[in-house]
Design a protein around this motif. Structure first.
Motif, PDB file in Angstrom:
ATOM      1  N   ILE A 197       0.850  -1.198   0.000  1.00 49.05           N
ATOM      2  CA  ILE A 197       0.000   0.000   0.000  1.00 49.05           C
ATOM      3  C   ILE A 197       0.881   1.242   0.000  1.00 49.05           C
ATOM      4  N   HIS A 198       1.971   1.200   0.763  1.00 46.15           N
ATOM      5  CA  HIS A 198       2.915   2.326   0.798  1.00 46.15           C
ATOM      6  C   HIS A 198       3.459   2.595  -0.603  1.00 46.15           C
ATOM      7  N   LEU A 199       3.841   1.547  -1.315  1.00 50.08           N
ATOM      8  CA  LEU A 199       4.374   1.689  -2.674  1.00 50.08           C
ATOM      9  C   LEU A 199       3.316   2.270  -3.610  1.00 50.08           C
ATOM     10  N   LYS A 200       2.093   1.788  -3.527  1.00 47.69           N
ATOM     11  CA  LYS A 200       1.011   2.288  -4.387  1.00 47.69           C
ATOM     12  C   LYS A 200       0.748   3.768  -4.111  1.00 47.69           C
ATOM     13  N   LEU A 201       0.717   4.153  -2.841  1.00 45.65           N
ATOM     14  CA  LEU A 201       0.513   5.553  -2.489  1.00 45.65           C
ATOM     15  C   LEU A 201       1.653   6.418  -3.019  1.00 45.65           C
TER      16      LEU A 201
END
Length: 195
Positions: A105-109
């Motif tokens: 999720i961190h990477l997608k954000l």
């Protein structure tokens, strides 16, 4: 972007807004992460004359206002509900816990924020370099690309919203769209702009 279940697991609450309800104001401290469940949110600045300049419009599944959370600076723009809306609101600390435990999720954000930075750089270049025709066409093509449509795309924005997104006067937008239609760069069908 982030599933409702994950956000609620980390403590997000639902906020129900009426049209024109303020979410935060320019210069306010950034304490929360927001994601649209339904409805529509507009981030904006006001000129000294009271005209709104739209920084972005966010619909279902989109988050907004993240950079001040990471950069620890005040909101550079205000945000309000463009129509009745429901948001998920998560505290800054809970968001950071979520991102530490969910690296995907961190990477997608991070990818979304980079895409927005690219869009802002493109808009800044347009305002300082390009003609009104290019500014409007680039905005419309960006919206079409964002919608994932390869064929004809019906622009869902009013002339006023296009004005607010490009920093142009409404009269200039109307005149320029008519010129773009005459130049066969777009179509107008039943008052709707088609790219």
């Amino acid at each position: 972007m982030i599933s409702e279940e994950v956000l609620e697991h980390f403590g997000a609450i639902k906020i129900h807004l009426k049209k024109d309800d303020l979410i935060f104001t320019e210069g306010a401290r950034a304490d929360f992460f927001y994601q649209v469940l339904n409805g529509e949110v507009k981030m904006f600045n006001r000129t000294e004359q009271g005209k709104e300049f739209t920084q972005g419009i966010f619909k279902k599944g989109k988050s907004f206002g993240e950079p001040p959370l990471f950069g620890d600076f005040p909101y550079p723009a205000g945000a309000k509900a463009n129509k009745p809306s429901t948001l998920l609101r998560l505290s800054k600390n809970q968001l950071f816990q979520l991102l530490q435990t969910k690296p995907q999720i961190h990477l997608k954000l991070t990818q979304i924020l980079c895409s927005r930075l690219n869009y802002k750089a493109m808009r800044l270049k347009e305002v300082s370099v390009f003609s009104t025709e290019n500014r409007i066409m680039n905005l419309l093509c960006h919206l079409k690309k964002e919608a994932g449509i390869s064929g004809k795309y019906e622009v869902k924005l009013t002339r006023l919203e296009i004005s607010e997104l490009t920093g142009l006067r409404v009269e200039t937008v109307i005149r320029t769209i008519k010129k773009l239609e005459n130049d066969k760069k777009l179509s107008i069908i039943n008052r709707k702009v088609i790219v």
